[in-house]
Design a protein around this motif. Structure first.
Motif, PDB file in Angstrom:
ATOM      1  N   ASP A  45       0.820  -0.890  -0.208  1.00 23.23           N
ATOM      2  CA  ASP A  45      -0.224  -0.428  -0.339  1.00 23.23           C
ATOM      3  C   ASP A  45       1.183   1.193  -0.283  1.00 23.23           C
ATOM      4  O   ASP A  45       0.379   2.188   0.761  1.00 23.23           O
ATOM      5  CB  ASP A  45      -1.400   0.232   1.264  1.00 23.23           C
ATOM      6  N   ILE A  46       2.001   1.106  -0.723  1.00 26.25           N
ATOM      7  CA  ILE A  46       2.955   2.067  -0.918  1.00 26.25           C
ATOM      8  C   ILE A  46       2.707   2.761  -2.651  1.00 26.25           C
ATOM      9  O   ILE A  46       2.731   1.813  -2.877  1.00 26.25           O
ATOM     10  CB  ILE A  46       4.205   1.726  -0.361  1.00 26.25           C
ATOM     11  N   THR A  47       3.521   4.030  -2.418  1.00 28.28           N
ATOM     12  CA  THR A  47       4.129   3.920  -4.284  1.00 28.28           C
ATOM     13  C   THR A  47       4.663   2.921  -4.477  1.00 28.28           C
ATOM     14  O   THR A  47       5.233   2.936  -4.098  1.00 28.28           O
ATOM     15  CB  THR A  47       4.840   5.535  -4.578  1.00 28.28           C
ATOM     16  N   PRO A  48       3.667   2.207  -5.776  1.00 33.00           N
ATOM     17  CA  PRO A  48       4.193   1.194  -6.266  1.00 33.00           C
ATOM     18  C   PRO A  48       5.838   1.682  -7.123  1.00 33.00           C
ATOM     19  O   PRO A  48       6.018   1.580  -8.237  1.00 33.00           O
ATOM     20  CB  PRO A  48       3.061   1.166  -7.638  1.00 33.00           C
ATOM     21  N   THR A  49       6.903   0.644  -6.128  1.00 31.36           N
ATOM     22  CA  THR A  49       8.462   0.587  -6.473  1.00 31.36           C
ATOM     23  C   THR A  49       8.827  -0.226  -5.697  1.00 31.36           C
ATOM     24  O   THR A  49       8.925  -0.456  -4.643  1.00 31.36           O
ATOM     25  CB  THR A  49       9.070   2.417  -5.558  1.00 31.36           C
ATOM     26  N   PRO A  50       8.484  -1.421  -6.431  1.00 26.67           N
ATOM     27  CA  PRO A  50       8.637  -2.621  -6.330  1.00 26.67           C
ATOM     28  C   PRO A  50      10.425  -2.936  -5.096  1.00 26.67           C
ATOM     29  O   PRO A  50      11.124  -2.464  -5.324  1.00 26.67           O
ATOM     30  CB  PRO A  50       9.480  -3.657  -7.040  1.00 26.67           C
ATOM     31  N   TYR A  51      10.114  -3.412  -4.409  1.00 25.77           N
ATOM     32  CA  TYR A  51      11.413  -3.768  -3.221  1.00 25.77           C
ATOM     33  C   TYR A  51      11.965  -2.645  -2.770  1.00 25.77           C
ATOM     34  O   TYR A  51      13.019  -1.846  -2.188  1.00 25.77           O
ATOM     35  CB  TYR A  51      12.870  -4.298  -3.463  1.00 25.77           C
TER      36      TYR A  51
END
Length: 62
Positions: A45-51
């Protein structure tokens, strides 16, 4: 439900460095990998930036 976000992760890392802790960590790398903006039961549930959490913790040095 309270969520552990990026600002809390940075606070934990700063605390661990200041107090010379051995290994700060978090529990759900699969949610960190997905990083979608949906419900907490399925993703971070954060800005879509994996890892993002993994990269923050990987930079930890004591």
């Amino acid at each position: 439900m309270e969520a552990f976000g990026l600002s809390e992760a940075q606070q934990l890392i700063s605390f661990a460095q200041q107090d010379h802790l051995g290994e700060p960590a978090f529990w759900e790398v699969t949610r960190d990998a997905d990083a979608c903006a949906g419900g907490l039961s399925k993703c971070a549930d954060i800005t879509p930036t994996p890892y993002r959490f993994s990269k923050m913790f990987a930079a930890f040095t004591r």
